[in-house]
Design a protein around this motif. Structure first.
Motif, PDB file in Angstrom:
ATOM      1  N   MET A 186     -22.741   3.412 -20.488  1.00 10.59           N
ATOM      2  CA  MET A 186     -23.174   3.636 -21.876  1.00 10.59           C
ATOM      3  C   MET A 186     -22.539   2.612 -22.816  1.00 10.59           C
ATOM      4  O   MET A 186     -23.193   2.094 -23.720  1.00 10.59           O
ATOM      5  CB  MET A 186     -22.817   5.062 -22.337  1.00 10.59           C
ATOM      6  N   LYS A 187     -21.264   2.310 -22.570  1.00 10.69           N
ATOM      7  CA  LYS A 187     -20.584   1.336 -23.431  1.00 10.69           C
ATOM      8  C   LYS A 187     -21.158  -0.069 -23.238  1.00 10.69           C
ATOM      9  O   LYS A 187     -21.232  -0.852 -24.179  1.00 10.69           O
ATOM     10  CB  LYS A 187     -19.076   1.357 -23.161  1.00 10.69           C
ATOM     11  N   GLU A 188     -21.571  -0.362 -22.011  1.00 16.70           N
ATOM     12  CA  GLU A 188     -22.176  -1.674 -21.743  1.00 16.70           C
ATOM     13  C   GLU A 188     -23.556  -1.790 -22.384  1.00 16.70           C
ATOM     14  O   GLU A 188     -23.908  -2.828 -22.946  1.00 16.70           O
ATOM     15  CB  GLU A 188     -22.291  -1.888 -20.228  1.00 16.70           C
ATOM     16  N   LYS A 189     -24.321  -0.703 -22.316  1.00 16.09           N
ATOM     17  CA  LYS A 189     -25.685  -0.721 -22.848  1.00 16.09           C
ATOM     18  C   LYS A 189     -25.708  -0.640 -24.370  1.00 16.09           C
ATOM     19  O   LYS A 189     -26.557  -1.221 -25.029  1.00 16.09           O
ATOM     20  CB  LYS A 189     -26.495   0.438 -22.259  1.00 16.09           C
ATOM     21  N   PHE A 190     -24.768   0.148 -24.929  1.00 13.97           N
ATOM     22  CA  PHE A 190     -24.767   0.394 -26.374  1.00 13.97           C
ATOM     23  C   PHE A 190     -23.384   0.094 -26.956  1.00 13.97           C
ATOM     24  O   PHE A 190     -22.625   1.014 -27.289  1.00 13.97           O
ATOM     25  CB  PHE A 190     -25.181   1.838 -26.672  1.00 13.97           C
ATOM     26  N   PRO A 191     -23.043  -1.188 -27.059  1.00 14.69           N
ATOM     27  CA  PRO A 191     -21.696  -1.548 -27.547  1.00 14.69           C
ATOM     28  C   PRO A 191     -21.375  -1.006 -28.935  1.00 14.69           C
ATOM     29  O   PRO A 191     -20.216  -0.752 -29.253  1.00 14.69           O
ATOM     30  CB  PRO A 191     -21.718  -3.094 -27.532  1.00 14.69           C
ATOM     31  N   LYS A 192     -22.421  -0.797 -29.770  1.00 19.03           N
ATOM     32  CA  LYS A 192     -22.166  -0.274 -31.122  1.00 19.03           C
ATOM     33  C   LYS A 192     -21.633   1.163 -31.083  1.00 19.03           C
ATOM     34  O   LYS A 192     -21.012   1.628 -32.041  1.00 19.03           O
ATOM     35  CB  LYS A 192     -23.446  -0.316 -31.955  1.00 19.03           C
ATOM     36  N   ALA A 193     -21.894   1.858 -29.986  1.00 17.67           N
ATOM     37  CA  ALA A 193     -21.442   3.252 -29.856  1.00 17.67           C
ATOM     38  C   ALA A 193     -20.179   3.363 -29.007  1.00 17.67           C
ATOM     39  O   ALA A 193     -19.785   4.458 -28.615  1.00 17.67           O
ATOM     40  CB  ALA A 193     -22.556   4.105 -29.255  1.00 17.67           C
ATOM     41  N   SER A 194     -19.537   2.226 -28.743  1.00 23.13           N
ATOM     42  CA  SER A 194     -18.364   2.219 -27.852  1.00 23.13           C
ATOM     43  C   SER A 194     -17.254   3.159 -28.321  1.00 23.13           C
ATOM     44  O   SER A 194     -16.626   3.852 -27.514  1.00 23.13           O
ATOM     45  CB  SER A 194     -17.799   0.801 -27.722  1.00 23.13           C
ATOM     46  N   GLU A 195     -17.020   3.184 -29.629  1.00 22.81           N
ATOM     47  CA  GLU A 195     -15.928   4.025 -30.141  1.00 22.81           C
ATOM     48  C   GLU A 195     -16.182   5.501 -29.856  1.00 22.81           C
ATOM     49  O   GLU A 195     -15.258   6.240 -29.504  1.00 22.81           O
ATOM     50  CB  GLU A 195     -15.752   3.804 -31.648  1.00 22.81           C
ATOM     51  N   MET A 196     -17.438   5.931 -30.017  1.00 23.76           N
ATOM     52  CA  MET A 196     -17.765   7.337 -29.733  1.00 23.76           C
ATOM     53  C   MET A 196     -17.542   7.643 -28.251  1.00 23.76           C
ATOM     54  O   MET A 196     -17.019   8.699 -27.896  1.00 23.76           O
ATOM     55  CB  MET A 196     -19.209   7.641 -30.131  1.00 23.76           C
ATOM     56  N   TRP A 197     -17.941   6.686 -27.386  1.00 22.09           N
ATOM     57  CA  TRP A 197     -17.758   6.913 -25.949  1.00 22.09           C
ATOM     58  C   TRP A 197     -16.276   6.829 -25.566  1.00 22.09           C
ATOM     59  O   TRP A 197     -15.836   7.521 -24.630  1.00 22.09           O
ATOM     60  CB  TRP A 197     -18.591   5.919 -25.148  1.00 22.09           C
ATOM     61  N   ASP A 198     -15.494   6.024 -26.291  1.00 20.63           N
ATOM     62  CA  ASP A 198     -14.041   5.975 -26.044  1.00 20.63           C
ATOM     63  C   ASP A 198     -13.423   7.352 -26.280  1.00 20.63           C
ATOM     64  O   ASP A 198     -12.559   7.802 -25.511  1.00 20.63           O
ATOM     65  CB  ASP A 198     -13.376   4.948 -26.965  1.00 20.63           C
ATOM     66  N   GLU A 199     -13.847   8.011 -27.344  1.00 18.38           N
ATOM     67  CA  GLU A 199     -13.325   9.356 -27.667  1.00 18.38           C
ATOM     68  C   GLU A 199     -13.684  10.350 -26.567  1.00 18.38           C
ATOM     69  O   GLU A 199     -12.866  11.182 -26.168  1.00 18.38           O
ATOM     70  CB  GLU A 199     -13.905   9.830 -29.000  1.00 18.38           C
ATOM     71  N   ILE A 200     -14.936  10.260 -26.098  1.00 16.89           N
ATOM     72  CA  ILE A 200     -15.372  11.182 -25.044  1.00 16.89           C
ATOM     73  C   ILE A 200     -14.590  10.912 -23.760  1.00 16.89           C
ATOM     74  O   ILE A 200     -14.127  11.842 -23.082  1.00 16.89           O
ATOM     75  CB  ILE A 200     -16.897  11.040 -24.798  1.00 16.89           C
ATOM     76  N   GLU A 201     -14.404   9.626 -23.447  1.00 16.69           N
ATOM     77  CA  GLU A 201     -13.673   9.255 -22.231  1.00 16.69           C
ATOM     78  C   GLU A 201     -12.230   9.734 -22.298  1.00 16.69           C
ATOM     79  O   GLU A 201     -11.665  10.183 -21.296  1.00 16.69           O
ATOM     80  CB  GLU A 201     -13.728   7.742 -22.046  1.00 16.69           C
TER      81      GLU A 201
END
Length: 402
Positions: free
Chosen positions: A377-392
């Motif tokens: 998800m972070k690779e496909k949607f770098p703009k949403a990386s911060e949200m995925w960092d929180e989930i991770e």
């Protein structure tokens, strides 16, 4: 720092616009490439002023399908931001462009005002062309105005315009006009009124088509007037010689699923197959959605396999629906399999569904799989990386149990 950040954002925006206005290559950029670049920028832009900049830079025109999609996205985003003034100013600007002084743009502008629920401006635009005299209202513009009423859900105004405007402006209604007003009756809960509309069409020697009856059937199903459904099906065949095709079956299957009658919808599919009629991916998509919504995930999965084996290609909605509802049913491993298959086709479920899947996998001792999805998800949607960092960060550290 805040000023630097704003300046950097503006610089990046101008740089993006340069892909439309002044590409690095000395070869002039084609209108198709301009449209694609504009569409890409509009999908990721939320600032109303920048949305207008993109549209202006691309010189959009309703002659192009890509441009029509771009117009629609721009108007939707401006509406969501309550920038109705910007929509009015922009569309009024476009009316002055020499290449847009034609009936097609007038009709498109009217439709866009309807999409923005600015019906008063849609009517104003229609009347303006009458006053100008050079492009008097046509049936195309009348139909666009009726579409605006329907999409704005102002059904009373649709009926008024249908009754008054053809006479006031000397416009002869055509089949699309009648289909639009039938849609207005059906969506407003007055499906029974269509019988009088059909009678008027008969008087004017206008023959309804399969689309007409699809709208009518959908209206009667919505009101649960099943006797009328049978009556309309018989009328189609006996009076007008229109045999129910895949499109008609799709309307009926979708309508039954919306009424939470997926069992009856499945029986219709079986009937199609027994008659040698080949369903399409839309047929299966409606039914899979209905079955999932009623909690019958096993039948939905079985139907998906039938779809794949039938030679039809499942669309993105089939995958997204299954992943969403399988997560709700806590069938995370099965949801993951469908998700992987979907992503191989470059179809990615929305953020909420993917978050549910990731957390569900983690709760099911499939942490490695959850982390792998987050990475993708972070690779496909770098703009949403911060949200995925929180989930991770919230995922357990333990790996899958043996």
């Amino acid at each position: 720092m805040a000023m630097y950040a704003r300046l950097r954002v503006n610089f990046l925006h101008r740089r993006k616009l340069s892909t439309i206005l002044a590409p690095e290559s000395s070869t002039p950029i084609s209108s198709k490439k301009k449209s694609r670049a504009a569409l890409s920028l509009l999908k990721s832009e939320s600032n109303p002023d920048r949305i207008l900049d993109i549209c202006r830079a691309a010189s959009l025109t309703p002659e192009s399908h890509l441009d029509r999609v771009a117009f629609s996205i721009a108007v939707s985003k401006l509406s969501e931001s309550n920038r109705f003034d910007a929509i009015r100013i922009f569309l009024d600007e476009l009316k002055t462009r020499p290449d847009l002084k034609n009936e097609r743009f007038a009709a498109h502008a009217i439709a866009l005002y309807g999409q923005a629920k600015m019906l008063d401006h849609a009517i104003r635009t229609f009347k303006e062309y009458q006053e100008l005299g050079s492009y008097p209202p046509s049936v195309k513009m009348l139909n666009a105005l009726l579409f605006s009423c329907v999409v704005s859900k102002d059904y009373k105004e649709a009926k008024r315009i249908f009754v008054e405007f053809p006479r006031l402006y000397g416009v002869a209604p055509n089949l699309d006009t009648y289909n639009a007003v039938i849609k207005a009756f059906c969506e407003s809960g007055s499906a029974s009124s269509v019988y009088s509309v059909l009678a008027e069409m008969d008087m004017k020697k206008l023959t309804p088509n399969a689309a007409t009856f699809g709208i009518i059937l959908s209206g009667f199903y919505r009101e649960e007037k099943l006797e009328d459904v049978g009556k309309v099906l018989e009328m189609m065949k006996e009076k007008y010689g229109i045999h129910a095709g895949v499109g008609t079956y799709n309307v009926r299957i979708r309508s039954l699923c919306e009424l939470k009658k997926s069992g009856e919808a499945k029986a219709l599919l079986d009937g199609m197959l027994s008659r040698g009629m080949k369903p399409n991916s839309v047929t299966y998509s409606h039914l899979i959605n209905g079955l999932c919504g009623e909690g019958d995930l096993e039948t939905a999965k079985k139907l998906f396999k039938e779809l794949a084996n039938s030679g039809c290609k499942p669309d993105s909605r089939c995958y997204f629906t299954l992943v969403h509802y399988l997560c709700h049913g806590k069938e995370y491993e099965s949801a993951l399999n469908f998700c992987k298959e979907s992503m191989e086709k470059n179809w990615v479920p929305n953020f909420t569904t993917m978050k549910s899947l990731v957390n569900g996998l983690a709760s099911n001792s499939m942490v490695d799989e959850a982390r792998e999805l987050v990475t993708q998800m972070k690779e496909k949607f770098p703009k949403a990386s911060e949200m995925w960092d929180e989930i991770e960060a919230g995922l357990p550290q333990t790996s899958r149990k043996d």
